[in-house]
Design a protein around this motif. Sequence first.
Motif, PDB file in Angstrom:
ATOM      1  N   PRO A 304      11.894  20.072 -63.131  1.00  0.00           N
ATOM      2  CA  PRO A 304      13.199  20.129 -62.447  1.00  0.00           C
ATOM      3  C   PRO A 304      13.164  21.144 -61.304  1.00  0.00           C
ATOM      4  O   PRO A 304      12.352  22.080 -61.293  1.00  0.00           O
ATOM      5  CB  PRO A 304      14.161  20.557 -63.556  1.00  0.00           C
ATOM      6  N   ASP A 305      14.049  20.947 -60.349  1.00  0.00           N
ATOM      7  CA  ASP A 305      14.079  21.843 -59.186  1.00  0.00           C
ATOM      8  C   ASP A 305      14.610  23.226 -59.548  1.00  0.00           C
ATOM      9  O   ASP A 305      14.127  24.234 -59.044  1.00  0.00           O
ATOM     10  CB  ASP A 305      14.955  21.233 -58.087  1.00  0.00           C
ATOM     11  N   GLY A 306      15.602  23.279 -60.422  1.00  0.00           N
ATOM     12  CA  GLY A 306      16.207  24.552 -60.785  1.00  0.00           C
ATOM     13  C   GLY A 306      15.749  25.039 -62.135  1.00  0.00           C
ATOM     14  O   GLY A 306      14.933  24.417 -62.814  1.00  0.00           O
ATOM     15  N   PRO A 307      16.272  26.182 -62.565  1.00  0.00           N
ATOM     16  CA  PRO A 307      15.922  26.718 -63.887  1.00  0.00           C
ATOM     17  C   PRO A 307      16.459  25.841 -65.012  1.00  0.00           C
ATOM     18  O   PRO A 307      17.481  25.172 -64.872  1.00  0.00           O
ATOM     19  CB  PRO A 307      16.574  28.104 -63.889  1.00  0.00           C
ATOM     20  N   LEU A 308      15.746  25.875 -66.129  1.00  0.00           N
ATOM     21  CA  LEU A 308      16.131  25.092 -67.309  1.00  0.00           C
ATOM     22  C   LEU A 308      15.994  25.993 -68.530  1.00  0.00           C
ATOM     23  O   LEU A 308      14.944  26.069 -69.154  1.00  0.00           O
ATOM     24  CB  LEU A 308      15.238  23.861 -67.442  1.00  0.00           C
ATOM     25  N   PRO A 309      17.062  26.727 -68.883  1.00  0.00           N
ATOM     26  CA  PRO A 309      16.954  27.687 -69.996  1.00  0.00           C
ATOM     27  C   PRO A 309      16.839  26.980 -71.346  1.00  0.00           C
ATOM     28  O   PRO A 309      17.487  25.967 -71.589  1.00  0.00           O
ATOM     29  CB  PRO A 309      18.262  28.483 -69.893  1.00  0.00           C
ATOM     30  N   VAL A 310      16.008  27.548 -72.230  1.00  0.00           N
ATOM     31  CA  VAL A 310      15.829  27.042 -73.594  1.00  0.00           C
ATOM     32  C   VAL A 310      15.823  28.225 -74.546  1.00  0.00           C
ATOM     33  O   VAL A 310      15.577  29.366 -74.160  1.00  0.00           O
ATOM     34  CB  VAL A 310      14.517  26.235 -73.728  1.00  0.00           C
ATOM     35  N   ALA A 311      16.084  27.931 -75.825  1.00  0.00           N
ATOM     36  CA  ALA A 311      16.192  28.973 -76.851  1.00  0.00           C
ATOM     37  C   ALA A 311      14.837  29.290 -77.463  1.00  0.00           C
ATOM     38  O   ALA A 311      14.675  29.297 -78.683  1.00  0.00           O
ATOM     39  CB  ALA A 311      17.192  28.545 -77.919  1.00  0.00           C
ATOM     40  N   VAL A 312      13.840  29.531 -76.635  1.00  0.00           N
ATOM     41  CA  VAL A 312      12.495  29.901 -77.072  1.00  0.00           C
ATOM     42  C   VAL A 312      12.006  31.011 -76.154  1.00  0.00           C
ATOM     43  O   VAL A 312      12.235  30.956 -74.927  1.00  0.00           O
ATOM     44  CB  VAL A 312      11.526  28.696 -77.023  1.00  0.00           C
ATOM     45  N   GLY A 313      11.333  31.997 -76.720  1.00  0.00           N
ATOM     46  CA  GLY A 313      10.782  33.060 -75.900  1.00  0.00           C
ATOM     47  C   GLY A 313       9.694  32.554 -74.963  1.00  0.00           C
ATOM     48  O   GLY A 313       9.031  31.548 -75.228  1.00  0.00           O
ATOM     49  N   ALA A 314       9.502  33.276 -73.860  1.00  0.00           N
ATOM     50  CA  ALA A 314       8.523  32.847 -72.859  1.00  0.00           C
ATOM     51  C   ALA A 314       7.109  32.821 -73.438  1.00  0.00           C
ATOM     52  O   ALA A 314       6.353  31.872 -73.197  1.00  0.00           O
ATOM     53  CB  ALA A 314       8.596  33.772 -71.643  1.00  0.00           C
ATOM     54  N   GLU A 315       6.744  33.835 -74.227  1.00  0.00           N
ATOM     55  CA  GLU A 315       5.401  33.872 -74.802  1.00  0.00           C
ATOM     56  C   GLU A 315       5.201  32.736 -75.802  1.00  0.00           C
ATOM     57  O   GLU A 315       4.149  32.088 -75.827  1.00  0.00           O
ATOM     58  CB  GLU A 315       5.160  35.217 -75.475  1.00  0.00           C
TER      59      GLU A 315
END
Length: 412
Positions: A304-315
């Motif tokens: 996607p072009d923009g951010p897509l927040p999810v309930a998982v840590g980046a690591e």
Amino acid sequence: MRRWLALLVAATTSLVLIALLVPMALLIRAVAENGAMSRATTAAESVAVAVGTDELAVAVEQVSRPVTVFLPGGGLIGAQAARSDAVRLAATGRSVTAEAPGGREVLVSAQSPEGTAVIRVFVADAELMRGVREAWLALLLLGLGLVVLGIALADRLALAVTRPVDGLARVSHRLAGGDLSARAEPGGPPEVRSVALALNHLAARIDELLVAERESVADLSHRLRTPLTGLRLDAESLRDPEEAARVQARVDALERAVSSVITEARHRSAGRESCDAAAVVRERVRFWSVLAEDQGREVTVTLPDGPLPVAVGAEELAASVDALLGNVFAHTPEGVSMAVRLRPHPTGALLSVEDAGPGFEPALLERGNSGGGSTGLGLDIARRSAESSGGGLTVSRSADGGARVDVLLSRP
């Protein structure tokens, strides 16, 4: 709850108003009728005084309503009217009030030298009901206004109760979702305020217990690493190479098991994290693209072009992406194309990794197994990450006959 309270108040107010306004309406009608009849009786008595005198005709003309005087000899003065049974009864010397077509008649007897005269005053229905309908309408509007006012007050009262309760529900859902910083704002009735304070105390206690658990996990890590290091040194000091290798392998397996337990404990005690899935996937695909170029793999990336927040840590998300891409490289021949797609989903985001390899066997989806078609331990890592966010993982065949893995991640 607001609707039920409003209905309860409306029903109660309506019953009270009916019990009060119906008798009042009947009383108003009775007062109006009594007033009209009293005025008619007064008019009849004023004419009765002139009976037997020469001023009788003048007295009849001065009355502002239809008046009839039945004389003893059968004649009459004033408005024309039939000599009814009530008139004949009044001629016996009794004053009578009787129903008549279109109203009522007031009959007053008066004695004269020739005999008993009867004065008849007619009262129309319109006069009997004069002002009654207007009063009834005013009472009806008053009753409706009181019902509306009661409902409005009940709604405000219900809102004062339900708003804090809704806030408590939102805070409890946030706590259940892992947001331990959520706190309720005490408000509303004393009982609701007590619940809010108790919920805040519970949230603080949970936070304290998790902090203590994290400290215990860290202490456990230090406590277990030391004896493992001693075992490894003892294994290296063995003279028999085969025995040393066997003990070393057992120590390595024990260390992996301990590390897995500590990692899992840290993961459970850690707060719920979130990240931008688009940024993490873009960065990991860029990392693996170097190896893909060396192996001649065509990589299709859709983000996607923009951010897509999810309930998982980046690591954690990065480890899942690495596991899925690593499976493709490990279990498909060089030159096999692959595709990575990340798109929004009604509940969060959907990450799809597919290849054009030989596919997979359903029996190979158990944890720890590996085989053709991009299956094995990497799937378990991705599955656990997805389920920790409230999502899930599904495996199917791609359009090219290879493996396709869909990882559904929930939004924060």
